[in-house]
Structures are given as structure tokens and as C-alpha cells.
Design a protein around this motif. Sequence first.
Motif, PDB file in Angstrom:
ATOM      1  N   LEU A 282       0.849  -1.193   0.000  1.00  0.00           N
ATOM      2  CA  LEU A 282       0.000   0.000   0.000  1.00  0.00           C
ATOM      3  C   LEU A 282       0.883   1.240   0.000  1.00  0.00           C
ATOM      4  CD1 LEU A 282      -2.942   1.163   0.441  1.00  0.00           C
ATOM      5  CD2 LEU A 282      -2.323   1.282   2.863  1.00  0.00           C
ATOM      6  N   GLU A 283       0.556   2.185  -0.852  1.00  0.00           N
ATOM      7  CA  GLU A 283       1.303   3.438  -0.881  1.00  0.00           C
ATOM      8  C   GLU A 283       0.407   4.567  -1.367  1.00  0.00           C
ATOM      9  OE1 GLU A 283       4.634   2.837  -3.485  1.00  0.00           O
ATOM     10  OE2 GLU A 283       3.416   1.848  -4.984  1.00  0.00           O
ATOM     11  N   ARG A 284       0.776   5.771  -0.934  1.00  0.00           N
ATOM     12  CA  ARG A 284       0.080   6.954  -1.424  1.00  0.00           C
ATOM     13  C   ARG A 284       0.795   7.415  -2.686  1.00  0.00           C
ATOM     14  NH1 ARG A 284      -1.224  12.726   1.627  1.00  0.00           N
ATOM     15  NH2 ARG A 284      -2.138  13.698  -0.227  1.00  0.00           N
ATOM     16  N   VAL A 285       0.053   7.632  -3.758  1.00  0.00           N
ATOM     17  CA  VAL A 285       0.717   7.877  -5.042  1.00  0.00           C
ATOM     18  C   VAL A 285       0.343   9.201  -5.697  1.00  0.00           C
ATOM     19  CG1 VAL A 285       1.009   5.411  -5.511  1.00  0.00           C
ATOM     20  CG2 VAL A 285      -1.045   6.577  -6.337  1.00  0.00           C
TER      21      VAL A 285
ATOM     22  N   ARG B 239      -4.920   0.074   5.658  1.00  0.00           N
ATOM     23  CA  ARG B 239      -3.551  -0.028   6.171  1.00  0.00           C
ATOM     24  C   ARG B 239      -2.771  -1.084   5.391  1.00  0.00           C
ATOM     25  NH1 ARG B 239      -0.496   3.063   8.553  1.00  0.00           N
ATOM     26  NH2 ARG B 239       0.175   1.818  10.324  1.00  0.00           N
TER      27      ARG B 239
ATOM     28  N   THR C 111       2.871  -4.000   5.759  1.00  0.00           N
ATOM     29  CA  THR C 111       4.226  -3.679   5.303  1.00  0.00           C
ATOM     30  C   THR C 111       5.226  -4.785   5.611  1.00  0.00           C
ATOM     31  OG1 THR C 111       4.443  -2.390   7.322  1.00  0.00           O
ATOM     32  CG2 THR C 111       3.991  -1.177   5.320  1.00  0.00           C
TER      33      THR C 111
END
Lengths: 254, 92
Positions: free
Chosen positions: A126-129, A207, A210
Motif C-alpha cells: 500500500l502506498e500513497r501515489v 492499512r 508492510t
Amino acid sequence: MSERLTILLTHQAEPLVEAMVAWWQRHVPGPDILVAYGGDRERFESLNVPNRVFVDDSRLRTRDHQRERQSFGGVFMAMNEWLRDRPAYRLILLSEFDCLPMCHDLFGRLEARLATEEADVLGCRLERVDGTNHPHFLYHSSAPDFASFIDRISIRRDRSVVLAMLGCVSFWNREAFTAVADAQESSPLYLEIALPTLAHHLGFRVRGLTDQDRWVQPTGDLALQLDEVRAAGAWMAHPVKGFWEKQAQRAPAG
Amino acid sequence: MKKILLALLKAATVVFGARVIDQRTGKPVGKALFIPWRGKLRIIGLEDKRVIASFESQQRLTYWNQALTFSTHPEPDFPHERKANDPPDASG
């Protein structure tokens, strides 16, 4: 009926699907299993598994997945329809056929993590892009209906946020799954953007797993490293190629 | 042909690429080639890194040059807002 549902998304031939379901039942006991089938209708009709749903959606059957913006919209809609008469299910694990559990208590671990994180959705990588050089974000931001679609569905103050995660495995509470299923009907988004971004803008907490990212990869093949991966602490591994073919050869279904 | 060109560019990035530092964390992001092309700056070598480009703020007013910097987003950690802020059509 269990409160826990594992949805296995596949398009493979009947013996492989039946071997997969039998393996999951034996190795990850507890949750009910539902097969979401994206292959041929004829093959689906002859599937011998306890629960199955046919996914009739051209946006699932893409060739160039990213450029054609492959969607799980049809999968979520079909699942939602199936879930409508089964209110007991509270937690949902969505897994593609080539994502392999590495522990018997996978569902319990995911459930505990969901509680610890006070999250509604868990996903890998998961990442903010938004605003970044992420190719999927840049591709979507060129579409005129992208920002307006987010703006229309969002209950968040900041509508600029765009998230991405892998689509091969995700864990959901029922409310988030249902809400995203409803929103996906008109979604023009690629599934790796759609799943976390829709959930986020509908107000759910998403979430990342990770600590599991290194074993859940977008490409490659972990089939020859399963023992090492398991020993290193993996909960699941992706992609694992050819596993169900071997299982089907070892123990023919039925 | 395209694959060969891409492989050459990647090799050139390893050798000649500039080190990119994440301005948020101070950690290295990777190496990249910056190629001016038709009025734009093409960046090669950061395909697996998620960076935001922006001009650096200046503590000393300088007219003759500006610095283009790169930073990353922190890990997504947004609160659940559904209960406090349900859309109107879902509240009734």
C-alpha cells in the motif's frame, strides 16, 4: 455458518480449482470458501466446489491489465450479490489463485492485525501515489473523469489522495467490502488504484501489511522458495506459479 | 530495438545517474538520469520509486537558480471517518 469468508479468484481449469479449494480447506481450516470464477462459463458449470460464483465482466478479462484498467468491479458485484443472503459473514479475505498461504492461521493473523490497526481494509504494498511519478497514477490523472469520480464519491475533506496496493490479496471487514462493491459499479479505475482509493474515500481506514510486502510481489515466481519464505516469517506468498498443477497431479479431485 | 535501448539507458543510469535524496527522510531514493527533451525533463531510473518533484524553498533569495527536489509520501495512515461523516444518502 462461519463469520469468515475466503474468496478465491481464479480462471483455471476445473481440476486445478478443485485441488486449490481442497488444499485451502486442509491447510487454512476455519473460513468458508467461495470460488469467484473468471474463466469460461462451461468450465464454471462443471466446477465441483461447495460455493462458486461466475464473474461475468469484460473488465476482468483484460490482456494488458494496466492499460486496459483491469477491474475487480464485477468480482465485487458478484460477491456482494452472493453475500446479500448471507449476513453472518463479517470478515472477507480476497485472494487470487496464485497467492499461497504460508501459515494455517492466516485468517486469525489478518483478523488480529485488522483489530490492532483499527483498520477496515488491509493490503500489500500500500502506498500513497498522488502527485508522484507512479505510472498508474499518471495514467489515471490524464483521464478527464478521474478526479471528478473521486470527488463524487468521497466523504473526505482532502479529495486529492490516491492510494495504490496490489490486488492479489486483501482483507476486508464486511461494511468496507460492501461499500466498495457498490462504488465500483461506475469506477473507471485500475483495480490496484480502485480498491484502496475507493475504500479510503468512502471513509474506511486502509492499512498496509508492510511486514509482508517482501513476499507479496507484483511479478516473479516464488514457487521454488516456499520453504525459505515460510521460515522467514511470510504469511502468504505471491506469485506462486504451477502450484495447483502439482497438487492436482498428486491428489486428483474427488 | 526498444528493449535494447531501454537496457542501455538503465545501464547508463547505473553508471552516470545522479543520486536522488528523499527530502522528507534524508534517505537515498536511487539513481536517475535527467534528460532535457522538448522542453521537458525526462527522468529515467526511478520507475520503482514513488517521488514527488517540487522546487526547494529558499532561505536566501536567489534569482539565478532554483533547486528541483524529490520527496516521498509517508505511509498511508488515515483515520476511519465513516461514522463521523457518513454521506447523506447512507445516513438515513
